[in-house]
Design a protein around this motif. Sequence first.
Motif, PDB file in Angstrom:
ATOM      1  N   ILE A  74      -8.891  66.121  -3.699  1.00  0.00           N
ATOM      2  CA  ILE A  74      -9.755  67.602  -3.725  1.00  0.00           C
ATOM      3  C   ILE A  74     -10.645  67.572  -2.609  1.00  0.00           C
ATOM      4  CG2 ILE A  74     -11.012  69.471  -5.073  1.00  0.00           C
ATOM      5  CD1 ILE A  74      -9.710  68.004  -7.779  1.00  0.00           C
ATOM      6  N   ALA A  75     -10.424  67.568  -1.374  1.00  0.00           N
ATOM      7  CA  ALA A  75     -11.280  67.405  -0.353  1.00  0.00           C
ATOM      8  C   ALA A  75     -10.666  67.475   1.057  1.00  0.00           C
ATOM      9  CB  ALA A  75     -11.803  66.128  -0.268  1.00  0.00           C
ATOM     10  N   VAL A  76     -11.005  68.175   2.090  1.00  0.00           N
ATOM     11  CA  VAL A  76     -10.424  67.925   3.243  1.00  0.00           C
ATOM     12  C   VAL A  76     -10.343  66.508   3.740  1.00  0.00           C
ATOM     13  CG1 VAL A  76     -12.453  68.419   4.822  1.00  0.00           C
ATOM     14  CG2 VAL A  76     -10.287  69.081   5.703  1.00  0.00           C
ATOM     15  N   GLY A  77     -11.594  65.944   3.794  1.00  0.00           N
ATOM     16  CA  GLY A  77     -11.894  64.573   3.971  1.00  0.00           C
ATOM     17  C   GLY A  77     -11.040  63.614   3.220  1.00  0.00           C
ATOM     18  N   PHE A  78     -10.365  62.427   3.991  1.00  0.00           N
ATOM     19  CA  PHE A  78      -9.467  61.554   3.078  1.00  0.00           C
ATOM     20  C   PHE A  78      -9.742  60.257   3.311  1.00  0.00           C
ATOM     21  CE2 PHE A  78      -7.170  63.463   6.695  1.00  0.00           C
ATOM     22  CZ  PHE A  78      -7.038  62.411   7.239  1.00  0.00           C
ATOM     23  N   LEU A  83      -4.011  55.721   3.845  1.00  0.00           N
ATOM     24  CA  LEU A  83      -2.810  56.188   4.206  1.00  0.00           C
ATOM     25  C   LEU A  83      -1.478  55.116   4.353  1.00  0.00           C
ATOM     26  CD1 LEU A  83      -3.375  59.467   6.228  1.00  0.00           C
ATOM     27  CD2 LEU A  83      -3.327  59.297   3.730  1.00  0.00           C
ATOM     28  N   LYS A  84      -1.681  54.377   5.089  1.00  0.00           N
ATOM     29  CA  LYS A  84      -0.831  53.203   5.300  1.00  0.00           C
ATOM     30  C   LYS A  84      -0.247  52.609   4.078  1.00  0.00           C
ATOM     31  CE  LYS A  84      -0.635  50.771   9.639  1.00  0.00           C
ATOM     32  NZ  LYS A  84      -1.514  49.503  10.341  1.00  0.00           N
ATOM     33  N   ALA A  85      -1.318  52.092   3.125  1.00  0.00           N
ATOM     34  CA  ALA A  85      -1.021  51.831   2.067  1.00  0.00           C
ATOM     35  C   ALA A  85       0.001  52.700   1.100  1.00  0.00           C
ATOM     36  CB  ALA A  85      -2.040  51.288   1.217  1.00  0.00           C
ATOM     37  N   CYS A  86      -0.401  53.911   1.228  1.00  0.00           N
ATOM     38  CA  CYS A  86       0.474  55.086   0.433  1.00  0.00           C
ATOM     39  C   CYS A  86       1.731  55.019   0.943  1.00  0.00           C
ATOM     40  CB  CYS A  86      -0.278  56.462   0.506  1.00  0.00           C
ATOM     41  SG  CYS A  86      -1.828  56.578  -0.454  1.00  0.00           S
ATOM     42  N   SER A  87       2.033  55.245   2.321  1.00  0.00           N
ATOM     43  CA  SER A  87       3.238  55.117   2.828  1.00  0.00           C
ATOM     44  C   SER A  87       3.974  54.160   2.316  1.00  0.00           C
ATOM     45  CB  SER A  87       3.119  55.223   4.392  1.00  0.00           C
ATOM     46  OG  SER A  87       2.490  56.523   4.618  1.00  0.00           O
ATOM     47  N   ALA A  88       3.417  52.975   2.569  1.00  0.00           N
ATOM     48  CA  ALA A  88       4.036  51.622   2.293  1.00  0.00           C
ATOM     49  C   ALA A  88       4.589  51.636   0.803  1.00  0.00           C
ATOM     50  CB  ALA A  88       3.243  50.607   2.523  1.00  0.00           C
ATOM     51  N   ARG A  89       3.937  52.292  -0.071  1.00  0.00           N
ATOM     52  CA  ARG A  89       4.437  52.207  -1.389  1.00  0.00           C
ATOM     53  C   ARG A  89       5.103  53.505  -2.011  1.00  0.00           C
ATOM     54  NH1 ARG A  89       2.731  47.573  -4.101  1.00  0.00           N
ATOM     55  NH2 ARG A  89       1.162  46.371  -3.047  1.00  0.00           N
ATOM     56  N   SER A 212     -13.575  57.902  10.313  1.00  0.00           N
ATOM     57  CA  SER A 212     -12.320  56.911  10.382  1.00  0.00           C
ATOM     58  C   SER A 212     -13.241  55.714  10.978  1.00  0.00           C
ATOM     59  CB  SER A 212     -11.195  57.676  11.068  1.00  0.00           C
ATOM     60  OG  SER A 212     -11.646  57.776  12.535  1.00  0.00           O
ATOM     61  N   PRO A 213     -12.212  54.842  11.244  1.00  0.00           N
ATOM     62  CA  PRO A 213     -12.898  53.631  11.856  1.00  0.00           C
ATOM     63  C   PRO A 213     -13.003  54.056  13.377  1.00  0.00           C
ATOM     64  CG  PRO A 213     -11.052  52.838  10.957  1.00  0.00           C
ATOM     65  CD  PRO A 213     -11.008  54.533  10.474  1.00  0.00           C
ATOM     66  N   ALA A 214     -12.461  55.157  13.776  1.00  0.00           N
ATOM     67  CA  ALA A 214     -12.758  55.605  15.404  1.00  0.00           C
ATOM     68  C   ALA A 214     -14.191  56.493  15.220  1.00  0.00           C
ATOM     69  CB  ALA A 214     -11.709  56.451  15.709  1.00  0.00           C
ATOM     70  N   THR A 215     -14.474  57.005  14.141  1.00  0.00           N
ATOM     71  CA  THR A 215     -15.571  57.745  14.382  1.00  0.00           C
ATOM     72  C   THR A 215     -17.023  57.090  13.557  1.00  0.00           C
ATOM     73  OG1 THR A 215     -15.139  59.156  12.201  1.00  0.00           O
ATOM     74  CG2 THR A 215     -14.813  59.948  14.578  1.00  0.00           C
ATOM     75  N   HIS A 216     -16.951  55.772  13.081  1.00  0.00           N
ATOM     76  CA  HIS A 216     -17.814  55.095  12.383  1.00  0.00           C
ATOM     77  C   HIS A 216     -19.012  55.012  13.422  1.00  0.00           C
ATOM     78  CE1 HIS A 216     -20.021  52.341   9.873  1.00  0.00           C
ATOM     79  NE2 HIS A 216     -19.816  51.263  10.698  1.00  0.00           N
TER      80      HIS A 216
END
Length: 323
Positions: A74-78, A83-89, A212-216
């Motif tokens: 329930i957010a636009v941010g995630f 996501l990688k782990a989600c895809s893998a599983r 994300s790591p890119a915007t940290h």
Amino acid sequence: MKPRVQVTREVFDEVLDYLAEHFEVSANQSDAPFTPVELAEHLADKHGALTVLTDRVDDALLARCPNLKAVCNIAVGFNNIDLKACSARGVLATNTPGVLDSATADFTWALILATARRLTEAEAWLRAGEWHGWKLKQFLGQDVAGATLGIVGLGRIGQAVARRARGFDMKVLYFNRKRVDADIEREFGATYAPLDTLLAESDIVTLHTPYSPATHHLIGAQQLARMKPTAMLIHAARGGVVDDAALIEALKSGKIAAAGLDVFESEPKLNPAFLRFKNVVLAPHIASSTHRTRFNMAMLAARNLVAALTTGKPPNLLNPPAN
Ligand code: DGY
């Protein structure tokens, strides 16, 4: 048998009713956040989850949830979901883009105006009984009309902020990882500038990038040093985009004039130094918090969950289809 789903935090009753038409629903209407261990326990036998940004969904969690097929934030941010782990599983992950753009842009403007016009500082002073008469130089603020607004991240929310800037006759600069099409630039009256130029030329810098790591720490000591000493920083994106310690130093040393902040690193435990600045407007991560918007976010997440578990094609899928 209906699939089993877990709602991890309090939601509106209508959302639970809708989910109950499709699923066996376990809710957490007490709203006490689950610890990682509790989250794993609650999701261990579930097929789907309606999550929020405080729920960390990583591989360690997914490993303990063999039946889980969908995680709908329930957010636009995630940034709380790997996501990688989600895809893998084989877990579908979704977010809630679009429905919160207006509320978040409105609130960004509330921060801009409150910060520029010293609203919270003046109100605290008045409530403390300090007001004994009108003065020409009382709470002198900064003009917003006619100022230069620098928008970092011209996505949906950044565009909604730019649209509102029109009413204030502002010059609008923007920086985006990828320059947007010329027709979008025209529509929003926004001129592309490299980040350093935007920081150097803007009177108000407002952040609208995902985390994300890119915007940290996209905005750290170096970037703050490029801003005008009269400029203010507005942040309603996600904690971690700004280096909070560097921002505190910049405010202390007068490298920038003021800030309006809705998000923080390690929130809700914000750095106590923020509380001591009179020139900082603080809010507890509420930019999207209107009745209608939070309802729409929760309902959109529920629709994603229903679609994910019935058709496998949720409207706001974030990760490539799992094999
Ligand atoms: C979002 O949607 O990412 C917001 O930060 C939630 O409040």
